[in-house]
Design a protein around this motif. Structure first.
Motif, PDB file in Angstrom:
ATOM      1  N   VAL A   1       0.582  -1.346   0.072  1.00 55.62           N
ATOM      2  CA  VAL A   1      -0.444   0.009   0.071  1.00 55.62           C
ATOM      3  C   VAL A   1       0.910   0.879   0.267  1.00 55.62           C
ATOM      4  O   VAL A   1       1.943   1.606   0.599  1.00 55.62           O
ATOM      5  CB  VAL A   1      -1.269  -0.030   1.793  1.00 55.62           C
ATOM      6  CG1 VAL A   1      -1.536   1.419   1.183  1.00 55.62           C
ATOM      7  CG2 VAL A   1      -1.973  -1.661   1.204  1.00 55.62           C
ATOM      8  N   GLU A   2       0.420   2.699  -0.933  1.00 53.31           N
ATOM      9  CA  GLU A   2       1.342   3.516  -1.059  1.00 53.31           C
ATOM     10  C   GLU A   2       0.001   4.457  -1.015  1.00 53.31           C
ATOM     11  O   GLU A   2      -0.915   5.156  -1.449  1.00 53.31           O
ATOM     12  CB  GLU A   2       1.927   3.589  -2.347  1.00 53.31           C
ATOM     13  CG  GLU A   2       2.895   3.211  -2.719  1.00 53.31           C
ATOM     14  CD  GLU A   2       3.786   2.619  -4.364  1.00 53.31           C
ATOM     15  OE1 GLU A   2       3.063   3.740  -4.395  1.00 53.31           O
ATOM     16  OE2 GLU A   2       4.024   2.015  -4.510  1.00 53.31           O
ATOM     17  N   LYS A   3       0.813   5.482   1.270  1.00 54.17           N
ATOM     18  CA  LYS A   3      -0.457   5.966   0.411  1.00 54.17           C
ATOM     19  C   LYS A   3       0.739   7.808   0.751  1.00 54.17           C
ATOM     20  O   LYS A   3       1.502   7.797   1.465  1.00 54.17           O
ATOM     21  CB  LYS A   3      -0.660   6.010   2.656  1.00 54.17           C
ATOM     22  CG  LYS A   3      -1.347   4.765   2.312  1.00 54.17           C
ATOM     23  CD  LYS A   3      -1.916   4.979   3.678  1.00 54.17           C
ATOM     24  CE  LYS A   3      -2.657   5.299   4.584  1.00 54.17           C
ATOM     25  NZ  LYS A   3      -3.388   5.410   5.991  1.00 54.17           N
ATOM     26  N   SER A   4      -0.610   8.465   0.745  1.00 52.11           N
ATOM     27  CA  SER A   4       0.073  10.132   0.905  1.00 52.11           C
ATOM     28  C   SER A   4      -0.752  11.254   1.556  1.00 52.11           C
ATOM     29  O   SER A   4      -2.489  11.362   0.777  1.00 52.11           O
ATOM     30  CB  SER A   4       0.067  10.933  -0.570  1.00 52.11           C
ATOM     31  OG  SER A   4       1.006  11.470  -0.810  1.00 52.11           O
ATOM     32  N   THR A   5      -0.258  11.986   2.622  1.00 49.95           N
ATOM     33  CA  THR A   5      -1.352  13.288   2.398  1.00 49.95           C
ATOM     34  C   THR A   5      -0.599  14.491   3.004  1.00 49.95           C
ATOM     35  O   THR A   5       0.340  14.415   3.100  1.00 49.95           O
ATOM     36  CB  THR A   5      -1.943  12.651   3.999  1.00 49.95           C
ATOM     37  OG1 THR A   5      -2.373  11.192   4.534  1.00 49.95           O
ATOM     38  CG2 THR A   5      -2.475  13.283   4.894  1.00 49.95           C
ATOM     39  N   LYS A   6      -0.879  15.522   1.747  1.00 49.03           N
ATOM     40  CA  LYS A   6      -0.796  17.220   1.965  1.00 49.03           C
ATOM     41  C   LYS A   6      -1.695  17.735   2.167  1.00 49.03           C
ATOM     42  O   LYS A   6      -2.668  17.803   1.876  1.00 49.03           O
ATOM     43  CB  LYS A   6       0.512  16.813   0.887  1.00 49.03           C
ATOM     44  CG  LYS A   6       1.560  16.184   0.528  1.00 49.03           C
ATOM     45  CD  LYS A   6       1.800  15.780  -1.036  1.00 49.03           C
ATOM     46  CE  LYS A   6       3.174  15.349  -1.256  1.00 49.03           C
ATOM     47  NZ  LYS A   6       3.172  13.928  -0.790  1.00 49.03           N
TER      48      LYS A   6
END
Length: 194
Positions: free
Chosen positions: A146-151
């Protein structure tokens, strides 16, 4: 100097609280659409990641395997062989992934290549950007990445979760927090065969 997961978070807890309160404030000030009363009834055909990881947690509690666990932060690394006392906590980053929640309905492009299913987010602002599931010959999942990103304006986080059934798991996290700077850590667990 001994490293632990708890120690990794201690330094950032006050800042995280301030950031959380600020985020709630900013979100409450933004325009929101009225909620769709039918949203909770929306179903999708995505793989049930939540059920998979909850089943793994139950299985690991029963098996109680030894794990060679390595925690790395910046230039420090510590490895220990141990039995995990709380698998819910240990795999909480994994069990929090639920591709079937209503907010993800129709949000992923699905590609199947051989024994691998890839879910790729259509929206670059979605927290889960990619999920890859490797299947065995009987079409049972044996590995999930799983690849997650929060910006947002206060912080950015990139996270890669990897779980290979019966073999290993890892969490790699890169954070950049306004004022506090960058933070990177890796947690790896290898199941020890008896």
């Amino acid at each position: 100097m001994s490293l632990s997961v708890k120690k990794l978070y201690t330094k950032y807890s006050t800042a995280a609280l301030i950031i959380s309160i600020s985020a709630v404030f900013f979100l409450s000030c933004s325009d929101t659409k009225p909620s769709d009363p039918t949203a909770s009834s929306i179903k999708n055909d995505y793989f049930d990641t939540e059920l998979f990881f909850k089943t793994e947690v139950d299985s690991l509690k029963q098996a109680n395997p030894e794990v060679e666990k390595t925690v790395s932060k910046e230039n420090e690394t510590e490895t220990k062989t141990l039995k995990i006392k709380n698998w819910e906590n240990e795999l909480s980053s994994f069990t929090a992934i639920d591709l079937r929640k209503p907010a993800y309905s129709s949000e992923f492009k699905i590609d199947t290549i051989g024994n691998q299913i890839n879910y790729t987010a259509k929206n670059p602002e979605l927290d889960v950007q990619r999920v890859s599931i490797l299947l065995d010959e009987a079409k049972n999942p044996i590995e999930i990445i799983v690849e997650k990103s929060t910006k947002n304006m206060l912080y950015s986080t990139d996270e890669k979760l990897s779980y290979a059934k019966g073999a290993k798991y890892s969490v790699e996290k890169n954070q950049s927090i306004l004022i506090l700077g960058d933070n990177r850590y890796i947690i790896q667990g290898n199941f020890i065969s008896k």
